[in-house]
Design an enzyme around this catalytic site. Structure first.
Site, PDB file in Angstrom:
ATOM      1  N   GLY A 150       0.857  -1.190   0.000  1.00  0.00           N
ATOM      2  CA  GLY A 150       0.000   0.000   0.000  1.00  0.00           C
ATOM      3  C   GLY A 150       0.886   1.230   0.000  1.00  0.00           C
ATOM      4  CB  ILE A 152       3.380   2.399   4.667  1.00  0.00           C
ATOM      5  CG1 ILE A 152       2.529   3.495   5.330  1.00  0.00           C
ATOM      6  CG2 ILE A 152       4.681   2.197   5.449  1.00  0.00           C
ATOM      7  CD1 ILE A 152       2.025   3.172   6.731  1.00  0.00           C
ATOM      8  NE  ARG A 172      -6.271  -6.529   0.876  1.00  0.00           N
ATOM      9  CZ  ARG A 172      -7.079  -5.502   1.056  1.00  0.00           C
ATOM     10  NH1 ARG A 172      -8.298  -5.694   1.468  1.00  0.00           N
ATOM     11  NH2 ARG A 172      -6.682  -4.260   0.829  1.00  0.00           N
ATOM     12  CB  ALA A 231       2.073  -3.450  10.408  1.00  0.00           C
ATOM     13  NE  ARG A 232      -2.320  -0.101  14.903  1.00  0.00           N
ATOM     14  CZ  ARG A 232      -1.778   1.012  14.410  1.00  0.00           C
ATOM     15  NH1 ARG A 232      -0.502   1.050  14.099  1.00  0.00           N
ATOM     16  NH2 ARG A 232      -2.515   2.096  14.237  1.00  0.00           N
ATOM     17  CD  GLU A 261       2.334  -0.364  20.496  1.00  0.00           C
ATOM     18  OE1 GLU A 261       2.579  -1.148  19.557  1.00  0.00           O
ATOM     19  OE2 GLU A 261       1.901   0.792  20.325  1.00  0.00           O
ATOM     20  CG  HIS A 280       3.223   2.805  17.856  1.00  0.00           C
ATOM     21  ND1 HIS A 280       2.132   2.005  17.915  1.00  0.00           N
ATOM     22  CD2 HIS A 280       3.119   3.446  16.668  1.00  0.00           C
ATOM     23  CE1 HIS A 280       1.382   2.158  16.834  1.00  0.00           C
ATOM     24  NE2 HIS A 280       1.967   3.040  16.057  1.00  0.00           N
ATOM     25  N   GLY A 282       6.755   5.106  14.652  1.00  0.00           N
ATOM     26  CA  GLY A 282       6.652   5.146  13.188  1.00  0.00           C
ATOM     27  C   GLY A 282       6.402   6.519  12.588  1.00  0.00           C
TER      28      GLY A 282
HETATM   29  C1  8YV Z   1       0.270   6.809  14.976  1.00  0.00           C
HETATM   30  C2  8YV Z   1       0.003   4.732  13.569  1.00  0.00           C
HETATM   31  O1  8YV Z   1       1.289   7.446  15.676  1.00  0.00           O
HETATM   32  O2  8YV Z   1      -1.160   6.099  12.026  1.00  0.00           O
HETATM   33  C3  8YV Z   1      -1.069   5.006  12.582  1.00  0.00           C
HETATM   34  O3  8YV Z   1      -1.841   4.077  12.320  1.00  0.00           O
HETATM   35  O4  8YV Z   1       0.212   3.630  13.904  1.00  0.00           O
HETATM   36  C4  8YV Z   1       0.887   5.720  14.199  1.00  0.00           C
HETATM   37  O5  8YV Z   1       1.797   6.156  13.277  1.00  0.00           O
HETATM   38  C5  8YV Z   1      -0.744   6.379  15.943  1.00  0.00           C
HETATM   39  O6  8YV Z   1      -1.813   5.686  15.427  1.00  0.00           O
HETATM   40  C6  8YV Z   1      -1.240   7.551  16.766  1.00  0.00           C
HETATM   41  O7  8YV Z   1      -1.518   7.122  17.977  1.00  0.00           O
END
Ligand code: 8YV
Length: 314
Positions: A150, A152, A172, A231-232, A261, A280, A282
């Protein structure tokens, strides 16, 4: 009359400043929040990843918009929002560059022993330079396997080109435009895992991607390969990851996200040397955070004033 906005935690000064002219902000005190306060709430600004489902939405009969700070919305029950006619906004497109930069920061850090080296360089053992120490793995010229092509994932591929990497991806569905633009080759997930030196996870967390990487998948990777998760946490089965790292199924891992987390402080992953962990980070750059704040407030105010959200996910 100012709009009545609820948030789950203390907001950043930037968001508060953007909201100040139009809204009155209340912080959610869990189920303790007085009912008469919740009765008035029209908008919910979700900051971080609290679980929001219908049982919470139902405490706020006037709620018409939920605005999420971030692109990932796995913590919000979108179907519950839809059935209640509550619009949900998020911030796609804004976090891509920063998150791809972080993917590479983690990849480089774990491959080149940056964290171990940092501790060593500060510690008492570093009394004389020793060329025998801390040999890492080549990054340039290696093969990267991007899971999720996607926004990212495509930014990760762009960076990989600069490192002369062979780029494999799994998605996918095939993304022929990305293949042409980025020189990426599609692989099934097992083939990608078997052929990559670095596997990066760049997918949203959905029921389909939950524990996408488990025992079987980690065993399909090379013993010299690294797993990078920005990602997660839920995309990876953490028990399997610990087993893989301890048993040497893979060389190492670098993760910006975990499940849960944060991890409990005594979690075995935190004790392993071949892991780099970030809290976290990112999208945590000044510019990206500002852009996210602005879009989150724009989505919220659009929903409150009955206009179309600039980014509506549900
Ligand atoms: C955010 C993220 O910092 O955008 C997202 O989905 O995982 C992060 O980069 C976060 O969600 C904010 O809390």
């Amino acid at each position: 009359m100012p709009y009545q906005v609820l948030t789950n935690t203390q907001l950043s000064p930037t968001i508060l400043e953007l909201l100040a002219p139009s809204s009155e902000v209340t912080i959610w005190q869990g189920r303790e929040t007085p009912a008469e306060v919740l009765q008035k709430i029209e908008g919910f600004l979700v900051y971080g990843h609290p679980k929001i489902d219908g049982s919470i939405m139902d405490l706020m009969p006037k709620l018409r918009v939920i605005s999420n700070f971030g692109v990932g919305v796995d913590h919000i029950h979108l179907e519950d929002a839809r059935t209640r006619g509550i619009a949900v906004g998020n911030t796609p497109g804004l976090v891509d560059g920063a998150t791809a930069d972080m993917t590479f920061a983690l990849l480089m850090a774990v491959a080149r022993n940056l964290v171990i080296g940092d501790h060593y360089a500060r510690g008492p053992e570093f009394t004389a330079y020793d060329p025998n120490l801390h040999h890492g793995y080549e990054v340039h010229g290696s093969t990267i396997g991007i899971v999720g092509m996607g926004n990212i994932g495509q930014q990760v591929a762009k960076r990989a080109r600069g490192f002369d990497m062979e780029i494999l991806y799994h998605n996918r569905k095939r993304n022929e435009a990305a293949e042409a633009a980025l020189g990426a080759s599609y692989r099934s997930l097992p083939d990608l895992l078997a052929q990559s030196d670095y596997v990066t996870l760049n997918v949203p967390l959905t029921p389909e991607t939950r524990h996408l990487i488990g025992r079987k998948e980690l065993q399909q990777m090379r013993p010299t390969a690294f797993l990078i998760n920005v990602a997660r946490g839920g995309v990876v089965d953490h028990d399997a990851l610990v087993e893989a790292l301890q048993a040497g199924w893979i060389a190492g891992a670098a993760v910006d996200v975990t499940e849960p987390e944060p991890l409990p402080r005594d979690h075995p992953l935190l004790k392993l040397k071949n892991v780099v962990i970030a809290p976290h980070l990112g999208s945590a750059t000044r510019q990206t955070r500002y852009n996210m704040a602005k879009r989150t407030v724009d989505n919220l105010l659009a929903g409150l004033s009955g206009q179309a959200l600039p980014n509506r996910i549900a």
